[in-house]
Design a protein around this motif. Structure first.
Motif, PDB file in Angstrom:
ATOM      1  N   PRO A 310       0.818  -1.222   0.000  1.00  0.00           N
ATOM      2  CA  PRO A 310       0.000   0.000   0.000  1.00  0.00           C
ATOM      3  C   PRO A 310       0.853   1.273   0.000  1.00  0.00           C
ATOM      4  N   PRO A 311       0.530   2.224  -0.845  1.00  0.00           N
ATOM      5  CA  PRO A 311       1.249   3.505  -0.872  1.00  0.00           C
ATOM      6  C   PRO A 311       0.771   4.412   0.261  1.00  0.00           C
ATOM      7  N   THR A 312       1.236   4.144   1.452  1.00  0.00           N
ATOM      8  CA  THR A 312       0.716   4.832   2.644  1.00  0.00           C
ATOM      9  C   THR A 312       0.967   6.331   2.625  1.00  0.00           C
ATOM     10  N   THR A 313       1.990   6.786   1.896  1.00  0.00           N
ATOM     11  CA  THR A 313       2.271   8.226   1.822  1.00  0.00           C
ATOM     12  C   THR A 313       2.051   8.766   0.409  1.00  0.00           C
ATOM     13  N   GLY A 314       1.292   8.014  -0.376  1.00  0.00           N
ATOM     14  CA  GLY A 314       0.986   8.486  -1.731  1.00  0.00           C
ATOM     15  C   GLY A 314       1.815   7.838  -2.820  1.00  0.00           C
ATOM     16  N   GLY A 315       2.778   7.013  -2.436  1.00  0.00           N
ATOM     17  CA  GLY A 315       3.579   6.306  -3.429  1.00  0.00           C
ATOM     18  C   GLY A 315       4.472   7.216  -4.250  1.00  0.00           C
ATOM     19  N   ALA A 316       4.961   6.670  -5.366  1.00  0.00           N
ATOM     20  CA  ALA A 316       5.884   7.413  -6.226  1.00  0.00           C
ATOM     21  C   ALA A 316       5.225   8.639  -6.840  1.00  0.00           C
ATOM     22  N   GLU A 317       3.930   8.549  -7.089  1.00  0.00           N
ATOM     23  CA  GLU A 317       3.235   9.680  -7.717  1.00  0.00           C
ATOM     24  C   GLU A 317       3.292  10.923  -6.837  1.00  0.00           C
ATOM     25  N   ALA A 318       2.995  10.757  -5.557  1.00  0.00           N
ATOM     26  CA  ALA A 318       3.042  11.898  -4.639  1.00  0.00           C
ATOM     27  C   ALA A 318       4.474  12.408  -4.477  1.00  0.00           C
ATOM     28  N   MET A 319       5.431  11.490  -4.401  1.00  0.00           N
ATOM     29  CA  MET A 319       6.828  11.894  -4.265  1.00  0.00           C
ATOM     30  C   MET A 319       7.292  12.692  -5.478  1.00  0.00           C
ATOM     31  N   CYS A 320       6.930  12.238  -6.664  1.00  0.00           N
ATOM     32  CA  CYS A 320       7.340  12.936  -7.886  1.00  0.00           C
ATOM     33  C   CYS A 320       6.710  14.325  -7.977  1.00  0.00           C
ATOM     34  N   GLN A 321       5.455  14.439  -7.573  1.00  0.00           N
ATOM     35  CA  GLN A 321       4.808  15.757  -7.561  1.00  0.00           C
ATOM     36  C   GLN A 321       5.503  16.692  -6.585  1.00  0.00           C
ATOM     37  N   ASP A 322       5.871  16.143  -5.435  1.00  0.00           N
ATOM     38  CA  ASP A 322       6.524  16.954  -4.403  1.00  0.00           C
ATOM     39  C   ASP A 322       7.913  17.408  -4.848  1.00  0.00           C
ATOM     40  N   LEU A 323       8.650  16.519  -5.511  1.00  0.00           N
ATOM     41  CA  LEU A 323      10.028  16.822  -5.906  1.00  0.00           C
ATOM     42  C   LEU A 323      10.145  17.352  -7.325  1.00  0.00           C
ATOM     43  N   LYS A 324       8.979  17.429  -8.013  1.00  0.00           N
ATOM     44  CA  LYS A 324       8.926  17.992  -9.378  1.00  0.00           C
ATOM     45  C   LYS A 324       9.831  17.229 -10.355  1.00  0.00           C
ATOM     46  N   ILE A 325       9.667  15.922 -10.345  1.00  0.00           N
ATOM     47  CA  ILE A 325      10.366  15.081 -11.313  1.00  0.00           C
ATOM     48  C   ILE A 325       9.339  14.176 -11.984  1.00  0.00           C
ATOM     49  N   PRO A 326       9.612  13.714 -13.202  1.00  0.00           N
ATOM     50  CA  PRO A 326       8.614  12.938 -13.944  1.00  0.00           C
ATOM     51  C   PRO A 326       8.398  11.541 -13.357  1.00  0.00           C
ATOM     52  N   LEU A 327       7.158  11.104 -13.382  1.00  0.00           N
ATOM     53  CA  LEU A 327       6.820   9.715 -13.083  1.00  0.00           C
ATOM     54  C   LEU A 327       6.633   9.018 -14.421  1.00  0.00           C
ATOM     55  N   LEU A 328       7.528   8.114 -14.755  1.00  0.00           N
ATOM     56  CA  LEU A 328       7.490   7.465 -16.067  1.00  0.00           C
ATOM     57  C   LEU A 328       6.360   6.452 -16.172  1.00  0.00           C
ATOM     58  N   GLY A 329       5.991   5.857 -15.054  1.00  0.00           N
ATOM     59  CA  GLY A 329       4.915   4.883 -15.091  1.00  0.00           C
ATOM     60  C   GLY A 329       4.934   3.957 -13.895  1.00  0.00           C
ATOM     61  N   LYS A 330       3.899   3.122 -13.813  1.00  0.00           N
ATOM     62  CA  LYS A 330       3.756   2.166 -12.721  1.00  0.00           C
ATOM     63  C   LYS A 330       3.640   0.763 -13.317  1.00  0.00           C
ATOM     64  N   VAL A 331       4.468  -0.151 -12.820  1.00  0.00           N
ATOM     65  CA  VAL A 331       4.455  -1.532 -13.304  1.00  0.00           C
ATOM     66  C   VAL A 331       3.802  -2.417 -12.247  1.00  0.00           C
ATOM     67  N   PRO A 332       2.642  -3.001 -12.547  1.00  0.00           N
ATOM     68  CA  PRO A 332       1.973  -3.845 -11.551  1.00  0.00           C
ATOM     69  C   PRO A 332       2.693  -5.179 -11.373  1.00  0.00           C
ATOM     70  N   LEU A 333       2.427  -5.811 -10.254  1.00  0.00           N
ATOM     71  CA  LEU A 333       2.978  -7.136  -9.988  1.00  0.00           C
ATOM     72  C   LEU A 333       2.381  -8.171 -10.946  1.00  0.00           C
ATOM     73  N   ASP A 334       3.237  -9.078 -11.385  1.00  0.00           N
ATOM     74  CA  ASP A 334       2.781 -10.211 -12.184  1.00  0.00           C
ATOM     75  C   ASP A 334       3.733 -11.361 -11.875  1.00  0.00           C
ATOM     76  N   PRO A 335       3.233 -12.464 -11.302  1.00  0.00           N
ATOM     77  CA  PRO A 335       4.118 -13.579 -10.933  1.00  0.00           C
ATOM     78  C   PRO A 335       4.969 -14.084 -12.100  1.00  0.00           C
ATOM     79  N   ARG A 336       4.488 -13.863 -13.321  1.00  0.00           N
ATOM     80  CA  ARG A 336       5.228 -14.350 -14.484  1.00  0.00           C
ATOM     81  C   ARG A 336       6.516 -13.564 -14.727  1.00  0.00           C
ATOM     82  N   ILE A 337       6.629 -12.364 -14.163  1.00  0.00           N
ATOM     83  CA  ILE A 337       7.876 -11.603 -14.304  1.00  0.00           C
ATOM     84  C   ILE A 337       9.007 -12.354 -13.630  1.00  0.00           C
ATOM     85  N   GLY A 338       8.760 -12.797 -12.370  1.00  0.00           N
ATOM     86  CA  GLY A 338       9.781 -13.539 -11.645  1.00  0.00           C
ATOM     87  C   GLY A 338      10.131 -14.857 -12.321  1.00  0.00           C
ATOM     88  N   LYS A 339       9.112 -15.548 -12.853  1.00  0.00           N
ATOM     89  CA  LYS A 339       9.360 -16.814 -13.533  1.00  0.00           C
ATOM     90  C   LYS A 339      10.206 -16.587 -14.784  1.00  0.00           C
TER      91      LYS A 339
END
Length: 384
Positions: A310-339
């Motif tokens: 859980p992004p308890t403090t807003g996650g990367a999106e909130a951090m990027c807004q605060d620090l004024k840097i780009p958020l390139l994207g969010k990659v969701p979990l997928d068990p097949r990535i590890g496999k």
């Protein structure tokens, strides 16, 4: 007591005067002549001294963190070691001696070598286990899908090289020719280099101090025959230490496009990633943007999303807004990535319809756009 350089070691002024000058006191003599408290004081003092190894300067810090002053004039400045901000800095004497002002000749050699490499991208994170190597590998896979694009992947995680495993290249060997080391090629347009290729076994531990790590990174950049390359992706270990300083120092003259910073949504990761962002600002390394890995889990059956971290403090999106840097994207979990990584296969090919694959491709496209808009060498980049 006198050290190798003829200087009196701090904390030993009251040692017995009858010891011969220049004597290299060993542990046995320590135990016979001085109490345990003196040994502890001497050990702590000696760890603070800068040690010269093969022309490289490495500051061996004591157990207490000592930071360089925020307004440090720099080792190559005329005020190095003499300015007001230098007072109390552990490196003051070394900077004042002028030893830090001498340019490493390898910087120019690497600059010349890197003239055949168009774009150089560092993958960073202050936190371990957030998926830097996984992202680096899939960034390389994605870019190399265009047969006309030449891609190189350099693994400078000296103590934990996982790229050979992720790329399916375990057991491969590096070959040397008259033009230098040859990368291990996964495809005709995708070459890989890692210290993992130099180990006799993947279970071998690499137990090196800073100078040897620095020398290995220098050798990778200077002695590997990269050839004509469109993208050089550099996978780094977590933190802001020897490997990061070395690669930035050696590549700055050759022009780094920027850094992609990897995080996960939870605050325990974000607090270390903020340190990495601060590092980039301090060394004037442009930031391409931030990628939030493991950003929720989308059930492959019902397509419902759950927040595993859980992004308890807003996650990367909130951090990027605060620090004024780009958020390139969010990659969701997928068990097949590890496999896919365990099998040494490209997840982008194995699961083309996964939401994670869609996210990867979007991020890769944004990175390509950033690099295509870079200014000519010698001009300042926007992003840091």
């Amino acid at each position: 007591m006198i050290d190798n350089r003829g200087s009196v070691l701090k904390g030993t002024e009251n040692f017995p005067k009858h010891l011969p000058q220049g004597l290299r006191v060993r542990k046995v003599l320590f135990r016979r002549l001085i109490s345990r408290s003196w040994r502890v004081r001497l050990s702590a003092t000696r760890r603070k001294y800068a040690t010269a190894v093969s022309g490289e300067r490495v500051s061996v810090q004591s157990s207490r963190m000592e930071e360089v002053p925020h307004d440090c004039p720099g080792a190559d400045s005329a005020q190095a070691g003499r300015g007001a901000s230098c007072q109390g800095c552990p490196n003051q004497r070394l900077c004042a001696s002028g030893a830090g002002a001498a340019a490493d000749p390898a910087i120019e050699e690497i600059k010349e070598k890197m003239k055949t490499v168009k774009h150089k991208i560092l993958v960073l994170s202050g936190k371990g286990g957030v998926g830097k190597s996984t992202f680096s590998a899939h960034l390389a896979h994605g870019l190399a899908e265009d047969e006309n694009t030449q891609v190189a992947l350099l693994d400078i995680d000296i103590c934990g090289p996982s790229i050979p495993k992720i790329m399916g290249l375990e057991g491969e060997q590096v070959h040397q020719s008259g033009s230098g080391w040859s990368p291990v090629f996964l495809e005709d347009n995708l070459g890989v280099m890692s210290v993992g290729f130099l180990l006799s076994s993947p279970d071998d531990a690499v137990i090196w101090r800073g100078p040897k790590k620095n020398g290995m990174i220098k050798q990778f950049l200077r002695d590997v025959d990269w050839g004509e390359v469109d993208y050089l992706i550099v996978d780094t270990p977590p933190g802001t230490s020897d490997e990061h300083l070395s690669v930035v120092q050696y590549l700055t003259a050759a022009h780094i496009d920027g850094a992609v910073i990897i995080t996960t949504p939870q605050e325990v990761s974000l607090q270390d990633v903020r340190k990495e962002i601060s590092f980039c600002h301090k060394v004037k390394l442009p930031i391409i943007g931030v990628v939030e890995n493991m950003s929720g889990f989308i059930c492959p059956k019902c397509q419902k999303e759950s927040q595993i971290f859980p992004p308890t403090t807003g996650g990367a999106e909130a951090m990027c807004q605060d620090l004024k840097i780009p958020l390139l994207g969010k990659v969701p979990l997928d068990p097949r990535i590890g496999k896919s990584c365990d099998k040494g296969q490209s997840f982008l090919v194995e699961a083309p319809d996964s939401p994670a694959t869609v996210a990867y491709r979007s991020i890769i496209q944004r990175i390509q756009e950033f690099c295509s808009q870079r200014l000519p060498e010698g001009e300042n980049l926007v992003g840091s």
